[in-house]
Scaffold this motif. Structure first.
Motif, mmCIF file in Angstrom:
data_model
loop_
_atom_site.group_PDB
_atom_site.id
_atom_site.type_symbol
_atom_site.label_atom_id
_atom_site.label_comp_id
_atom_site.label_asym_id
_atom_site.label_seq_id
_atom_site.Cartn_x
_atom_site.Cartn_y
_atom_site.Cartn_z
ATOM 1 N N GLY A 214 114.599 113.931 26.753
ATOM 2 C CA GLY A 214 114.675 112.654 26.714
ATOM 3 C C GLY A 214 113.601 111.848 26.008
ATOM 4 O O GLY A 214 112.900 112.528 25.245
ATOM 5 N N TYR A 215 113.905 110.695 25.600
ATOM 6 C CA TYR A 215 112.839 110.022 24.652
ATOM 7 C C TYR A 215 111.905 109.259 25.573
ATOM 8 O O TYR A 215 111.990 108.354 26.448
ATOM 9 N N LYS A 216 110.565 109.869 25.451
ATOM 10 C CA LYS A 216 109.533 109.212 26.136
ATOM 11 C C LYS A 216 109.118 107.848 25.890
ATOM 12 O O LYS A 216 109.276 107.329 24.623
ATOM 13 N N PRO A 217 108.345 107.196 26.788
ATOM 14 C CA PRO A 217 108.045 107.693 28.164
ATOM 15 C C PRO A 217 109.061 107.609 29.005
ATOM 16 O O PRO A 217 108.913 108.085 30.307
ATOM 17 N N ARG A 218 110.307 107.033 28.893
ATOM 18 C CA ARG A 218 111.534 107.007 29.734
ATOM 19 C C ARG A 218 112.415 108.046 29.673
ATOM 20 O O ARG A 218 113.526 107.870 29.487
ATOM 21 N N GLY A 219 111.925 109.450 29.931
ATOM 22 C CA GLY A 219 112.636 110.299 29.322
ATOM 23 C C GLY A 219 113.861 110.998 30.401
ATOM 24 O O GLY A 219 113.575 110.529 31.474
ATOM 25 N N VAL A 220 114.993 111.343 30.032
ATOM 26 C CA VAL A 220 116.012 111.549 30.822
ATOM 27 C C VAL A 220 116.384 112.991 30.349
ATOM 28 O O VAL A 220 116.796 113.442 29.230
ATOM 29 N N GLN A 221 116.586 113.733 31.564
ATOM 30 C CA GLN A 221 116.602 115.265 31.165
ATOM 31 C C GLN A 221 118.197 115.448 31.409
ATOM 32 O O GLN A 221 118.785 115.682 32.483
ATOM 33 N N HIS A 222 119.112 115.552 30.278
ATOM 34 C CA HIS A 222 120.539 115.479 30.165
ATOM 35 C C HIS A 222 121.270 116.880 30.661
ATOM 36 O O HIS A 222 122.316 116.521 30.908
ATOM 37 N N PHE A 223 120.505 117.837 30.631
ATOM 38 C CA PHE A 223 121.086 119.106 31.113
ATOM 39 C C PHE A 223 120.806 119.481 32.810
ATOM 40 O O PHE A 223 121.171 120.451 33.306
#
Length: 403
Positions: free
Chosen positions: A228-237
């Motif tokens: 994801g895109y820091k700082p609000r990262g999302v782990q798509h897997f």
């Protein structure tokens, strides 16, 4: 029994109900004004911008090149042809099948060139093949992107099936990306809530994470899917990520599709070799990922295009912080995705109606239009340099624009 002592020293009790009613009326007025802020549904939160702003907001927004009073989303929709909002499942499936057929034909054609032309000719043929095949991969992604928005068809089942087919081919988890991308659409131009390529407040800067040149292009795309895109990262897997907590089943189905596709790629490698897998699929997929990074970044990053704090953001103002660009020779191949303002204002408009809807929007609201004619790669390099210097902003910044 003795009468109760009046609460008011004067004994005049008639004023008490009127004061109570006045306070009650004021409370109800304030409640009606503010309570609807979070009540909208995810896809129905396209509301009108407020006609009035506070003096402080007015001062902050003075530098934004927009009219003081913006039309509501309903006003904008009325200016567009009604049929632009109608999807045609047969036409959508046609575009999907056409793109897959073109991918297959190009595969056959380039294999033929290896048999007919001397190997030295591949110095010119191979880069051209990778570019065109990567462009066609991007077209497939845009078709799946339509499915994610529900503009592919009116059937959620058809959207899910076709979206998984298109995105799985590109090793993108369809349903997870669909959910995170809808978050981007719900918060476009919001410094504090958008999903990717947003300015980062000083207090949120992640130390020790270098900015890759050009965001790493295709490598950066897969890094985004993983972390994801820091700082609000999302782990798509990760189907158990908090953003997907109401979509675990659909996200798991997308993961199963990816596993099955990886098994197909492994069989292809066994049959034709690692080089064939890299040549025909991995490199074009990297090209597609590069397209996606460039397109996403340039659609929301440009000189004088504002980003707003949550306090100043609203849907119409935020969606207007999108930029239309022409992608030249491949603009129509990648299904007009460069006509991005209308796509953000109305995600349910299918890609094959974007050009017509955009023309009507530009005619009706010329002061709201953001169009840039600069060639894509020079624009990307120019804005990346500015982003690298200016993307960290103050903790109290209310409006941020790149200069």
């Amino acid at each position: 029994m003795e009468a109760a002592t009046p609460l008011c020293p004067t004994g005049n009790t008639r004023k008490r109900p009127s004061r109570f009613l006045l306070l009650w009326f004021l409370f109800r007025t304030m409640h009606v004004t503010h309570s609807g802020e979070e009540s909208s549904k995810p896809e129905d939160d396209q509301v009108a911008v407020a006609d009035a702003v506070t003096p402080l907001e007015d001062d902050v927004l003075a530098k934004v090149n927009l009219p003081r009073k913006l039309p509501s989303i309903v006003d904008i929709k009325k200016a567009l042809p009604a049929h632009c909002f109608e999807s045609n499942v047969s036409l959508s499936i046609y575009y999907m099948i056409k793109d897959f057929i073109l991918v297959a034909l190009l595969y056959i054609l380039v294999e033929w060139t290896w048999e007919v032309f001397p190997p030295v000719a591949q110095i010119f043929i191979t880069p051209l093949f990778w570019l065109v095949q990567g462009t066609l991969f991007t077209a497939l992604f845009v078709v799946g992107h339509d499915a994610g928005h529900g503009s592919f068809s009116n059937s959620e089942v058809i959207n899910t099936i076709c979206g998984n087919i298109c995105h799985t081919f590109l090793l993108c988890p369809y349903y997870m990306w669909k959910v995170s991308h809808r978050k981007h659409h719900k918060n476009t131009g919001n410094i504090d809530k958008d999903e990717v390529f947003y300015p980062v407040r000083q207090k949120d800067v992640v130390q020790g994470v270098p900015l890759m040149p050009g965001f790493g292009l295709g490598v950066g795309w897969f890094a985004y899917l993983i972390k994801g895109y820091k700082p609000r990262g999302v782990q798509h897997f990760n189907p158990l990520h908090s953003l997907f907590r109401y979509h675990v089943m659909n996200c798991t189905i997308s993961l199963v599709c990816l596993v099955l596709w990886c098994m197909c790629l492994a069989r292809f490698k066994e049959a034709f070799g690692l080089w064939a897998l890299i040549y025909h699929w991995a490199v074009p997929t990297f090209i597609f990922g590069s397209y996606t990074v460039i397109i996403t970044f340039l659609h929301h990053t440009e000189d004088d295009i504002p980003w707003y704090s949550s306090e100043l953001w609203d849907n119409v103002r935020g969606q207007l912080s999108s930029v239309d660009r022409s992608y030249g020779w491949c603009h129509y191949i990648i299904h007009n995705i460069g006509t991005h303002q209308i796509h953000h204002l109305f995600p349910k408009v299918p890609h094959y109606h974007l050009e017509e809807a955009t023309a009507a929007f530009r005619k009706a609201f010329p002061k709201l239009v953001n169009v840039r004619q600069e060639p894509i790669l020079p624009a990307f390099l120019r804005m990346f340099k500015k982003y690298a210097r200016q993307n960290v902003i103050g903790n109290e910044t209310q409006v941020h624009m790149y200069k």
